[in-house]
Enzyme design. Structure first.
Site, PDB file in Angstrom:
ATOM      1  N   THR A 221       2.797  -1.292   8.843  1.00  0.00           N
ATOM      2  CA  THR A 221       3.228  -2.172   9.933  1.00  0.00           C
ATOM      3  C   THR A 221       3.371  -3.622   9.513  1.00  0.00           C
ATOM      4  O   THR A 221       3.949  -4.423  10.254  1.00  0.00           O
ATOM      5  CB  THR A 221       2.184  -2.149  11.061  1.00  0.00           C
TER       6      THR A 221
ATOM      7  N   CYS B 118       2.998  -3.220   4.049  1.00  0.00           N
ATOM      8  CA  CYS B 118       2.212  -2.031   4.382  1.00  0.00           C
ATOM      9  C   CYS B 118       2.984  -1.309   5.487  1.00  0.00           C
ATOM     10  O   CYS B 118       4.162  -1.597   5.693  1.00  0.00           O
ATOM     11  CB  CYS B 118       0.780  -2.389   4.769  1.00  0.00           C
TER      12      CYS B 118
ATOM     13  N   HIS C  97       6.420 -30.872  10.384  1.00  0.00           N
ATOM     14  CA  HIS C  97       5.889 -29.532  10.113  1.00  0.00           C
ATOM     15  C   HIS C  97       4.767 -29.586   9.079  1.00  0.00           C
ATOM     16  O   HIS C  97       3.828 -28.790   9.129  1.00  0.00           O
ATOM     17  CB  HIS C  97       7.007 -28.606   9.647  1.00  0.00           C
TER      18      HIS C  97
ATOM     19  N   HIS D 110       9.755 -24.142   9.112  1.00  0.00           N
ATOM     20  CA  HIS D 110       8.695 -24.794   9.880  1.00  0.00           C
ATOM     21  C   HIS D 110       7.292 -24.518   9.336  1.00  0.00           C
ATOM     22  O   HIS D 110       6.412 -25.354   9.491  1.00  0.00           O
ATOM     23  CB  HIS D 110       8.742 -24.345  11.345  1.00  0.00           C
TER      24      HIS D 110
ATOM     25  N   ASP E 225       0.852  -1.185   0.000  1.00  0.00           N
ATOM     26  CA  ASP E 225       0.000   0.000   0.000  1.00  0.00           C
ATOM     27  C   ASP E 225       0.894   1.244   0.000  1.00  0.00           C
ATOM     28  O   ASP E 225       2.122   1.153  -0.131  1.00  0.00           O
ATOM     29  CB  ASP E 225      -1.018  -0.029   1.148  1.00  0.00           C
TER      30      ASP E 225
HETATM   31  C1  RB5 Z   1      -1.954   2.841   6.336  1.00  0.00           C
HETATM   32  O1  RB5 Z   1      -1.944   4.080   6.956  1.00  0.00           O
HETATM   33  C2  RB5 Z   1      -1.664   1.739   7.346  1.00  0.00           C
HETATM   34  O2  RB5 Z   1      -2.766   1.531   8.157  1.00  0.00           O
HETATM   35  C3  RB5 Z   1      -1.278   0.471   6.636  1.00  0.00           C
HETATM   36  O3  RB5 Z   1      -0.148   0.683   5.856  1.00  0.00           O
HETATM   37  C4  RB5 Z   1      -0.928  -0.707   7.507  1.00  0.00           C
HETATM   38  O4  RB5 Z   1       0.010  -0.368   8.484  1.00  0.00           O
HETATM   39  C5  RB5 Z   1      -2.077  -1.433   8.068  1.00  0.00           C
HETATM   40  O5  RB5 Z   1      -1.965  -2.404   8.803  1.00  0.00           O
END
Ligand code: RB5
Length: 145
Positions: free
Chosen positions: A68, A66, A134, A99, A8
């Site tokens: 996080t 993304c 596994h 695994h 994203d």
């Molecule tokens: C976008 O702002 C953010 O929410 C997305 O990149 C991600 O971290 C979502 O889990």
């Protein structure tokens, strides 16, 4: 290896660096499913298009990014047959292959620096699944155990 990759808006810059890095190996064919700019998008759309393409055999492995890694991970793991692993270091990257036979690597661009991310990608790409006990455990995840 044919590798699908998508992200994203929170991770397009790290994705570009990973694509460049993977492309240095002539055995890799990288299929970029977007996005490539900072305009806000919804991460589930990109997780879903990559997972559908992977399950359709359009690639052997997938990489999702993304901010996080959490949203991409949640969205990807709703698909039967997708084993998405959100990794923050090379140890979890290696074990996710040995695994868990992870077929999708998930990274957080706001939580993982570039050098660490590239090390995770290399480890993840180079590590094989160990099978045996596994596989039995993975079969239980897929309701086949
Ligand atoms: C976008 O702002 C953010 O929410 C997305 O990149 C991600 O971290 C979502 O889990």
């Amino acid at each position: 290896m044919r590798i699908l990759i998508a992200c994203d808006h929170g991770a397009f810059d790290l994705k570009r660096k990973i694509v460049e890095h993977l492309a240095q190996n002539p055995e890799n064919e990288i299929i970029n499913l977007g996005v490539d700019g900072a305009e806000s998008v919804d991460y589930p759309d990109y997780a879903q298009s990559l997972c559908r393409a992977l399950l359709a055999g359009e690639g052997e492995r997938g990489i999702l990014l993304c901010g996080t890694g959490l949203g991409m991970s949640m969205a990807a793991n709703r698909f039967n047959g997708i084993r998405g692993a959100l990794c923050h270091d090379e140890y979890t990257a290696r074990l996710s292959r040995q695994h868990n036979n992870a077929n999708v690597l998930v990274l957080g661009a706001r939580s993982t620096g570039e050098a660490v991310a590239l090390g995770i990608v290399d480890t993840w790409m180079q590590t094989d699944f160990e099978g045996a006990r596994h596989q039995r455990r993975l079969d239980k995840i897929e309701n086949k155990g």
